[in-house]
Design a protein around this motif. Structure first.
Motif, PDB file in Angstrom:
ATOM      1  N   GLY A  10       0.829  -1.195   0.000  1.00 52.21           N
ATOM      2  CA  GLY A  10       0.000   0.000   0.000  1.00 52.21           C
ATOM      3  C   GLY A  10       0.864   1.245   0.000  1.00 52.21           C
ATOM      4  O   GLY A  10       2.079   1.180   0.216  1.00 52.21           O
ATOM      5  N   VAL A  11       0.256   2.390  -0.233  1.00 53.26           N
ATOM      6  CA  VAL A  11       1.034   3.635  -0.322  1.00 53.26           C
ATOM      7  C   VAL A  11       1.652   4.040   1.009  1.00 53.26           C
ATOM      8  O   VAL A  11       2.532   4.887   1.037  1.00 53.26           O
ATOM      9  CB  VAL A  11       0.196   4.798  -0.901  1.00 53.26           C
ATOM     10  N   ASN A  12       1.210   3.453   2.120  1.00 48.13           N
ATOM     11  CA  ASN A  12       1.825   3.764   3.405  1.00 48.13           C
ATOM     12  C   ASN A  12       2.877   2.741   3.819  1.00 48.13           C
ATOM     13  O   ASN A  12       3.456   2.843   4.885  1.00 48.13           O
ATOM     14  CB  ASN A  12       0.763   3.909   4.500  1.00 48.13           C
ATOM     15  N   LEU A  35       6.889  10.677   8.188  1.00 52.28           N
ATOM     16  CA  LEU A  35       7.197   9.281   8.491  1.00 52.28           C
ATOM     17  C   LEU A  35       6.872   8.961   9.927  1.00 52.28           C
ATOM     18  O   LEU A  35       6.619   9.860  10.730  1.00 52.28           O
ATOM     19  CB  LEU A  35       8.683   9.021   8.236  1.00 52.28           C
ATOM     20  N   GLY A  36       6.917   7.677  10.259  1.00 54.33           N
ATOM     21  CA  GLY A  36       6.690   7.225  11.629  1.00 54.33           C
ATOM     22  C   GLY A  36       8.013   7.020  12.346  1.00 54.33           C
ATOM     23  O   GLY A  36       8.851   7.914  12.388  1.00 54.33           O
ATOM     24  N   ASN A  37       8.220   5.820  12.850  1.00 52.84           N
ATOM     25  CA  ASN A  37       9.392   5.490  13.650  1.00 52.84           C
ATOM     26  C   ASN A  37      10.655   5.434  12.792  1.00 52.84           C
ATOM     27  O   ASN A  37      10.846   4.509  12.014  1.00 52.84           O
ATOM     28  CB  ASN A  37       9.158   4.151  14.347  1.00 52.84           C
ATOM     29  N   LEU A  38      11.536   6.399  12.951  1.00 53.46           N
ATOM     30  CA  LEU A  38      12.784   6.450  12.181  1.00 53.46           C
ATOM     31  C   LEU A  38      13.793   5.417  12.652  1.00 53.46           C
ATOM     32  O   LEU A  38      14.761   5.122  11.961  1.00 53.46           O
ATOM     33  CB  LEU A  38      13.408   7.840  12.280  1.00 53.46           C
ATOM     34  N   LYS A  93      13.540  15.426  18.592  1.00 56.74           N
ATOM     35  CA  LYS A  93      13.451  14.064  19.106  1.00 56.74           C
ATOM     36  C   LYS A  93      12.018  13.561  18.995  1.00 56.74           C
ATOM     37  O   LYS A  93      11.068  14.332  19.152  1.00 56.74           O
ATOM     38  CB  LYS A  93      13.907  14.039  20.563  1.00 56.74           C
ATOM     39  N   ASP A  94      11.879  12.272  18.720  1.00 53.92           N
ATOM     40  CA  ASP A  94      10.581  11.603  18.629  1.00 53.92           C
ATOM     41  C   ASP A  94       9.640  12.340  17.675  1.00 53.92           C
ATOM     42  O   ASP A  94      10.005  12.591  16.544  1.00 53.92           O
ATOM     43  CB  ASP A  94       9.968  11.416  20.025  1.00 53.92           C
ATOM     44  N   GLU A  95       8.434  12.706  18.144  1.00 55.09           N
ATOM     45  CA  GLU A  95       7.450  13.355  17.265  1.00 55.09           C
ATOM     46  C   GLU A  95       7.852  14.758  16.820  1.00 55.09           C
ATOM     47  O   GLU A  95       7.278  15.313  15.898  1.00 55.09           O
ATOM     48  CB  GLU A  95       6.065  13.430  17.933  1.00 55.09           C
ATOM     49  N   ASN A  96       8.841  15.336  17.488  1.00 52.21           N
ATOM     50  CA  ASN A  96       9.302  16.685  17.132  1.00 52.21           C
ATOM     51  C   ASN A  96      10.543  16.658  16.238  1.00 52.21           C
ATOM     52  O   ASN A  96      11.145  17.692  15.986  1.00 52.21           O
ATOM     53  CB  ASN A  96       9.618  17.484  18.405  1.00 52.21           C
ATOM     54  N   GLU A  97      10.913  15.478  15.770  1.00 47.90           N
ATOM     55  CA  GLU A  97      12.113  15.370  14.937  1.00 47.90           C
ATOM     56  C   GLU A  97      11.802  15.746  13.493  1.00 47.90           C
ATOM     57  O   GLU A  97      10.766  15.389  12.946  1.00 47.90           O
ATOM     58  CB  GLU A  97      12.662  13.943  14.993  1.00 47.90           C
ATOM     59  N   PRO A 113       3.061  11.081  14.522  1.00 50.65           N
ATOM     60  CA  PRO A 113       2.604   9.929  15.309  1.00 50.65           C
ATOM     61  C   PRO A 113       1.589   9.036  14.585  1.00 50.65           C
ATOM     62  O   PRO A 113       1.520   7.847  14.865  1.00 50.65           O
ATOM     63  CB  PRO A 113       1.954  10.563  16.546  1.00 50.65           C
ATOM     64  N   LYS A 114       0.837   9.571  13.634  1.00 48.71           N
ATOM     65  CA  LYS A 114      -0.175   8.729  12.967  1.00 48.71           C
ATOM     66  C   LYS A 114       0.472   7.623  12.132  1.00 48.71           C
ATOM     67  O   LYS A 114      -0.177   6.655  11.774  1.00 48.71           O
ATOM     68  CB  LYS A 114      -1.124   9.575  12.123  1.00 48.71           C
ATOM     69  N   TYR A 115       1.774   7.740  11.847  1.00 49.90           N
ATOM     70  CA  TYR A 115       2.462   6.706  11.076  1.00 49.90           C
ATOM     71  C   TYR A 115       3.192   5.690  11.949  1.00 49.90           C
ATOM     72  O   TYR A 115       3.850   4.799  11.433  1.00 49.90           O
ATOM     73  CB  TYR A 115       3.427   7.338  10.070  1.00 49.90           C
ATOM     74  N   TYR A 116       3.087   5.830  13.267  1.00 53.98           N
ATOM     75  CA  TYR A 116       3.638   4.810  14.153  1.00 53.98           C
ATOM     76  C   TYR A 116       2.709   3.605  14.103  1.00 53.98           C
ATOM     77  O   TYR A 116       1.487   3.757  14.132  1.00 53.98           O
ATOM     78  CB  TYR A 116       3.720   5.319  15.594  1.00 53.98           C
ATOM     79  N   ARG A 117       3.296   2.416  14.027  1.00 50.13           N
ATOM     80  CA  ARG A 117       2.492   1.193  14.034  1.00 50.13           C
ATOM     81  C   ARG A 117       2.174   0.828  15.468  1.00 50.13           C
ATOM     82  O   ARG A 117       3.065   0.822  16.319  1.00 50.13           O
ATOM     83  CB  ARG A 117       3.267   0.050  13.401  1.00 50.13           C
ATOM     84  N   PRO A 118       0.906   0.449  15.732  1.00 56.09           N
ATOM     85  CA  PRO A 118       0.553   0.065  17.106  1.00 56.09           C
ATOM     86  C   PRO A 118       1.296  -1.197  17.560  1.00 56.09           C
ATOM     87  O   PRO A 118       1.584  -1.368  18.730  1.00 56.09           O
ATOM     88  CB  PRO A 118      -0.948  -0.182  17.053  1.00 56.09           C
TER      89      PRO A 118
END
Length: 132
Positions: A10-12, A35-38, A93-97, A113-118
């Motif tokens: 998928g596109v994500n 992006l989510g978790n780098l 750092k984290d969501e502010n990176e 944060p919406k791109y972090y996988r649960p």
């Protein structure tokens, strides 16, 4: 990512998302890539290598289930160096990176944060036992 994975991604899916987003930024259709978790790590390789491995698998006399892998892992942050082709300076750092282009000072990447996988898998790597 294997050929089959790419076709159905998928596109994500992070690899596809990055490649499409880099193209859109280059064409001026997108300001920055979210992006989510780098820190998430994956076993990435070139499609040419996967195609060669598939060909080698087809040369075997007896069919066998095999996984194709490099055994090397790279973070999403490391993967971003390749398609961008510019020096990215990471700040925050984290969501502010954010990832800022060193030569233009423009923010080309940010973490959302919406791109972090649960159920994030921190490292995806395949054991290379049984590789041709």
């Amino acid at each position: 990512m294997g050929l089959r994975s790419w076709l159905y991604a998928g596109v994500n899916y992070v690899t596809r998302k990055i490649s499409r987003s880099v193209a859109k930024v280059h064409l001026g259709q997108l300001e920055s890539i979210s992006l989510g978790n780098l820190h998430s790590k994956r076993d990435w390789d070139h499609a040419k290598d996967y195609a060669e491995m598939m060909w080698l698998m087809l040369q075997e006399e007896e069919p066998e289930d095999l996984a194709i892998a490099t055994g090397e892992v790279h973070s999403v942050r490391e993967f971003m160096r390749s398609p961008v082709g510019k020096t990215i300076v990471w700040e925050g750092k984290d969501e502010n990176e954010v990832g800022r282009c060193q030569s233009t000072a423009l923010v080309n990447m940010n973490v959302h944060p919406k791109y972090y996988r649960p159920t994030e898998v921190k490292i995806m790597v395949i054991n290379q036992l049984g590789v041709i």
